[in-house]
Design a protein around this motif. Structure first.
Motif, PDB file in Angstrom:
ATOM      1  N   THR A 172     157.003  47.642  52.176  1.00 16.54           N
ATOM      2  CA  THR A 172     158.216  48.121  52.840  1.00 16.54           C
ATOM      3  C   THR A 172     158.133  49.614  53.121  1.00 16.54           C
ATOM      4  O   THR A 172     158.597  50.085  54.162  1.00 16.54           O
ATOM      5  CB  THR A 172     159.461  47.817  51.994  1.00 16.54           C
ATOM      6  OG1 THR A 172     159.344  48.448  50.712  1.00 16.54           O
ATOM      7  CG2 THR A 172     159.637  46.320  51.802  1.00 16.54           C
ATOM      8  N   ARG A 173     157.543  50.376  52.211  1.00 21.39           N
ATOM      9  CA  ARG A 173     157.409  51.811  52.440  1.00 21.39           C
ATOM     10  C   ARG A 173     156.497  52.084  53.632  1.00 21.39           C
ATOM     11  O   ARG A 173     156.761  52.979  54.444  1.00 21.39           O
ATOM     12  CB  ARG A 173     156.885  52.506  51.185  1.00 21.39           C
ATOM     13  CG  ARG A 173     156.783  54.021  51.313  1.00 21.39           C
ATOM     14  CD  ARG A 173     156.536  54.672  49.963  1.00 21.39           C
ATOM     15  NE  ARG A 173     157.699  54.569  49.120  1.00 21.39           N
ATOM     16  CZ  ARG A 173     158.716  55.427  49.118  1.00 21.39           C
ATOM     17  NH1 ARG A 173     158.699  56.465  49.949  1.00 21.39           N
ATOM     18  NH2 ARG A 173     159.744  55.274  48.323  1.00 21.39           N
ATOM     19  N   ALA A 174     155.433  51.318  53.750  1.00 18.09           N
ATOM     20  CA  ALA A 174     154.521  51.494  54.884  1.00 18.09           C
ATOM     21  C   ALA A 174     155.215  51.154  56.195  1.00 18.09           C
ATOM     22  O   ALA A 174     155.077  51.874  57.200  1.00 18.09           O
ATOM     23  CB  ALA A 174     153.282  50.617  54.695  1.00 18.09           C
ATOM     24  N   ILE A 175     155.973  50.049  56.205  1.00 17.00           N
ATOM     25  CA  ILE A 175     156.716  49.679  57.413  1.00 17.00           C
ATOM     26  C   ILE A 175     157.757  50.744  57.746  1.00 17.00           C
ATOM     27  O   ILE A 175     157.921  51.151  58.904  1.00 17.00           O
ATOM     28  CB  ILE A 175     157.382  48.303  57.237  1.00 17.00           C
ATOM     29  CG1 ILE A 175     156.329  47.214  57.028  1.00 17.00           C
ATOM     30  CG2 ILE A 175     158.260  47.977  58.444  1.00 17.00           C
ATOM     31  CD1 ILE A 175     156.924  45.871  56.642  1.00 17.00           C
ATOM     32  N   ASP A 176     158.458  51.204  56.722  1.00 14.51           N
ATOM     33  CA  ASP A 176     159.506  52.196  56.905  1.00 14.51           C
ATOM     34  C   ASP A 176     158.932  53.480  57.509  1.00 14.51           C
ATOM     35  O   ASP A 176     159.494  54.048  58.448  1.00 14.51           O
ATOM     36  CB  ASP A 176     160.159  52.493  55.547  1.00 14.51           C
ATOM     37  CG  ASP A 176     161.466  53.244  55.682  1.00 14.51           C
ATOM     38  OD1 ASP A 176     162.518  52.606  55.546  1.00 14.51           O
ATOM     39  OD2 ASP A 176     161.433  54.452  55.922  1.00 14.51           O
ATOM     40  N   THR A 177     157.809  53.931  56.987  1.00 12.39           N
ATOM     41  CA  THR A 177     157.168  55.142  57.496  1.00 12.39           C
ATOM     42  C   THR A 177     156.682  54.947  58.931  1.00 12.39           C
ATOM     43  O   THR A 177     156.817  55.843  59.774  1.00 12.39           O
ATOM     44  CB  THR A 177     155.995  55.545  56.593  1.00 12.39           C
ATOM     45  OG1 THR A 177     156.483  55.765  55.265  1.00 12.39           O
ATOM     46  CG2 THR A 177     155.318  56.809  57.105  1.00 12.39           C
ATOM     47  N   ALA A 178     156.128  53.784  59.208  1.00 16.86           N
ATOM     48  CA  ALA A 178     155.660  53.496  60.567  1.00 16.86           C
ATOM     49  C   ALA A 178     156.819  53.534  61.562  1.00 16.86           C
ATOM     50  O   ALA A 178     156.672  54.025  62.690  1.00 16.86           O
ATOM     51  CB  ALA A 178     154.970  52.137  60.601  1.00 16.86           C
ATOM     52  N   LEU A 179     157.977  53.043  61.156  1.00 15.01           N
ATOM     53  CA  LEU A 179     159.142  53.090  62.035  1.00 15.01           C
ATOM     54  C   LEU A 179     159.512  54.529  62.379  1.00 15.01           C
ATOM     55  O   LEU A 179     159.949  54.820  63.494  1.00 15.01           O
ATOM     56  CB  LEU A 179     160.336  52.388  61.364  1.00 15.01           C
ATOM     57  CG  LEU A 179     160.287  50.867  61.288  1.00 15.01           C
ATOM     58  CD1 LEU A 179     161.411  50.344  60.400  1.00 15.01           C
ATOM     59  CD2 LEU A 179     160.382  50.251  62.673  1.00 15.01           C
ATOM     60  N   ASP A 180     159.369  55.435  61.409  1.00 14.85           N
ATOM     61  CA  ASP A 180     159.651  56.849  61.670  1.00 14.85           C
ATOM     62  C   ASP A 180     158.739  57.413  62.738  1.00 14.85           C
ATOM     63  O   ASP A 180     159.162  58.231  63.562  1.00 14.85           O
ATOM     64  CB  ASP A 180     159.463  57.647  60.373  1.00 14.85           C
ATOM     65  CG  ASP A 180     160.784  58.027  59.734  1.00 14.85           C
ATOM     66  OD1 ASP A 180     161.828  57.630  60.265  1.00 14.85           O
ATOM     67  OD2 ASP A 180     160.760  58.718  58.704  1.00 14.85           O
ATOM     68  N   LYS A 181     157.473  57.015  62.723  1.00 13.37           N
ATOM     69  CA  LYS A 181     156.501  57.579  63.647  1.00 13.37           C
ATOM     70  C   LYS A 181     156.579  56.945  65.032  1.00 13.37           C
ATOM     71  O   LYS A 181     156.236  57.574  66.028  1.00 13.37           O
ATOM     72  CB  LYS A 181     155.086  57.424  63.082  1.00 13.37           C
ATOM     73  CG  LYS A 181     154.903  58.097  61.716  1.00 13.37           C
ATOM     74  CD  LYS A 181     155.355  59.547  61.732  1.00 13.37           C
ATOM     75  CE  LYS A 181     155.219  60.207  60.374  1.00 13.37           C
ATOM     76  NZ  LYS A 181     155.768  61.586  60.353  1.00 13.37           N
ATOM     77  N   VAL A 182     157.028  55.686  65.079  1.00 14.98           N
ATOM     78  CA  VAL A 182     157.251  55.031  66.374  1.00 14.98           C
ATOM     79  C   VAL A 182     158.728  55.226  66.707  1.00 14.98           C
ATOM     80  O   VAL A 182     159.571  54.381  66.410  1.00 14.98           O
ATOM     81  CB  VAL A 182     156.879  53.540  66.314  1.00 14.98           C
ATOM     82  CG1 VAL A 182     157.045  52.896  67.695  1.00 14.98           C
ATOM     83  CG2 VAL A 182     155.453  53.360  65.808  1.00 14.98           C
ATOM     84  N   VAL A 183     159.043  56.357  67.293  1.00 14.84           N
ATOM     85  CA  VAL A 183     160.429  56.814  67.411  1.00 14.84           C
ATOM     86  C   VAL A 183     161.371  55.786  68.038  1.00 14.84           C
ATOM     87  O   VAL A 183     162.465  55.537  67.506  1.00 14.84           O
ATOM     88  CB  VAL A 183     160.479  58.156  68.176  1.00 14.84           C
ATOM     89  CG1 VAL A 183     161.909  58.544  68.519  1.00 14.84           C
ATOM     90  CG2 VAL A 183     159.827  59.248  67.335  1.00 14.84           C
ATOM     91  N   PRO A 184     161.033  55.133  69.172  1.00 13.12           N
ATOM     92  CA  PRO A 184     161.977  54.172  69.747  1.00 13.12           C
ATOM     93  C   PRO A 184     162.341  53.032  68.799  1.00 13.12           C
ATOM     94  O   PRO A 184     163.441  52.488  68.887  1.00 13.12           O
ATOM     95  CB  PRO A 184     161.232  53.645  70.983  1.00 13.12           C
ATOM     96  CG  PRO A 184     160.296  54.746  71.349  1.00 13.12           C
ATOM     97  CD  PRO A 184     159.841  55.317  70.045  1.00 13.12           C
ATOM     98  N   ALA A 185     161.446  52.683  67.897  1.00 17.73           N
ATOM     99  CA  ALA A 185     161.762  51.623  66.935  1.00 17.73           C
ATOM    100  C   ALA A 185     162.617  52.162  65.793  1.00 17.73           C
ATOM    101  O   ALA A 185     163.647  51.588  65.441  1.00 17.73           O
ATOM    102  CB  ALA A 185     160.466  51.012  66.386  1.00 17.73           C
ATOM    103  N   GLY A 186     162.195  53.276  65.199  1.00 18.16           N
ATOM    104  CA  GLY A 186     162.905  53.800  64.036  1.00 18.16           C
ATOM    105  C   GLY A 186     164.264  54.366  64.347  1.00 18.16           C
ATOM    106  O   GLY A 186     165.184  54.288  63.531  1.00 18.16           O
ATOM    107  N   TYR A 187     164.430  54.966  65.542  1.00 19.64           N
ATOM    108  CA  TYR A 187     165.682  55.619  65.874  1.00 19.64           C
ATOM    109  C   TYR A 187     166.696  54.673  66.513  1.00 19.64           C
ATOM    110  O   TYR A 187     167.893  54.958  66.514  1.00 19.64           O
ATOM    111  CB  TYR A 187     165.433  56.787  66.831  1.00 19.64           C
ATOM    112  CG  TYR A 187     164.841  58.011  66.184  1.00 19.64           C
ATOM    113  CD1 TYR A 187     163.904  57.907  65.160  1.00 19.64           C
ATOM    114  CD2 TYR A 187     165.203  59.281  66.608  1.00 19.64           C
ATOM    115  CE1 TYR A 187     163.349  59.040  64.583  1.00 19.64           C
ATOM    116  CE2 TYR A 187     164.649  60.417  66.035  1.00 19.64           C
ATOM    117  CZ  TYR A 187     163.721  60.284  65.023  1.00 19.64           C
ATOM    118  OH  TYR A 187     163.174  61.406  64.453  1.00 19.64           O
TER     119      TYR A 187
END
Length: 330
Positions: A8-23
């Motif tokens: 989950t931490r890896a997915i969560d961090t990846a979402l931050d870097k892929v801005v349209p997904a995380g934001y």
């Protein structure tokens, strides 16, 4: 079956870097499967919370959800009629809510002083002060004291208001000061260009740039206030809401709002972390962090990036001077 925390931490961090997904709305849709639990029901009963910029958008959404948790919510804004309308709508959404609409233009230091004086007389203990007021003027303008308006609204006024309300915050058991920043701050590093032109007098003024610059400064504000209020037992955090559908974004960036409308978060989703930081017991155990979707985030997009401590000190001293605060330790 729940996923391992490392996954989950890896997915969560990846979402931050892929801005349209995380934001976008995708971020909380995925993250709510592993983020911290909601605050206890009725956890804010009888506790006073001040929300600036509360007549619409994220501020009103946060105020509504805080009222659902039992908070006595003070709605601050510049327009009393708009505040009264917002308070009426909130009371319809949350029957029996204790909502107090109060006029204060946080960019005007005289108005901030007057409001703080009234509040200290009426509210001996303040659980949370939420700095949410925001502006994005199309052309450079100044506050009543001659400070560039986004800087006055997002940074200088909030600093003074926090300082003046310290006695009420100190008197509460687990008080918090929370700052609504923006993911746009990642595009505006705290560098010599910003430090040399804090008031944005040089070059062509762009409202969206002024907004990003002062949102970066709000993160600095949160970090410095955390150190300043540590001995008072007051936790301080800043956060960003992701891309949320509000009147403000529609008015200030209409093209952007139209382009991403299908994936915008609603205002309550954008305000979720703000509400969680206000009410969750664990949010008072740390201070000085930058949050999104109930998790601390890096304050730089590239993890190896760091800020010059000399520039930080210089900018902080300048902000404190504009607020009329002396001896502001870094």
């Amino acid at each position: 079956m729940s996923l391992p925390s490392t996954v989950t931490r890896a997915i969560d961090t990846a979402l931050d870097k892929v801005v349209p997904a995380g934001y976008s709305s995708i971020g909380p849709t995925l993250r709510r499967h592993w983020w911290p639990a909601d605050p206890p029901e009725h956890s804010l009963v009888g506790k006073h919370v001040v929300v600036t910029g509360a007549s619409r958008g994220l501020g009103l959404a946060a105020a509504t959800d805080l009222a659902r948790l039992g908070a006595v919510v003070h709605l601050l804004g510049r327009d009393q009629a708009r505040l009264d309308e917002a308070a009426a709508g909130l009371r319809l959404a949350v029957p029996n809510a204790d909502v107090r609409p109060e006029t204060c233009d946080v960019s005007d230091l005289d108005a901030v002083r007057a409001y703080a004086t009234r509040t200290l007389e009426q509210v001996p203990e303040l659980h949370a002060l939420i700095h949410n007021a925001g502006v994005m003027p199309p052309a450079r303008s100044e506050s009543a004291q001659g400070t560039e308006l986004t800087l006055a609204t997002h940074v200088v006024g909030p600093l003074l208001l926090t300082e003046l309300l310290r006695p009420a915050l100190r008197a509460a058991d687990d008080a918090r000061v929370l700052i609504m920043s923006s993911g746009g701050m990642y595009s505006a590093p705290l560098d010599s260009a910003l430090a040399d032109d804090l008031q944005y007098r040089e070059g062509t003024y762009r409202g969206i740039r002024a907004y990003a610059r002062t949102k970066r400064l709000q993160v600095l504000l949160g970090e410095q206030l955390a150190a300043r209020l540590a001995d008072d037992g007051v936790a301080v955090h800043s956060m960003h809401p992701g891309w949320a559908s509000t009147e403000g974004i529609a008015e200030s960036m209409p093209g952007f709002a139209r382009a991403i409308r299908p994936i915008l978060r609603d205002a309550h989703s954008g305000a979720d972390t703000l509400v969680w930081l206000t009410a969750a017991p664990e949010a008072a155990t740390t201070s000085g962090l930058f949050w999104s979707d109930r998790r601390p985030r890096s304050t730089s997009y590239l993890p190896w990036t760091s800020e010059d401590p000399v520039l930080r000190r210089r900018v902080w001293d300048a902000i404190a001077a504009l607020a009329g605060i002396e001896h502001a330790p870094a």
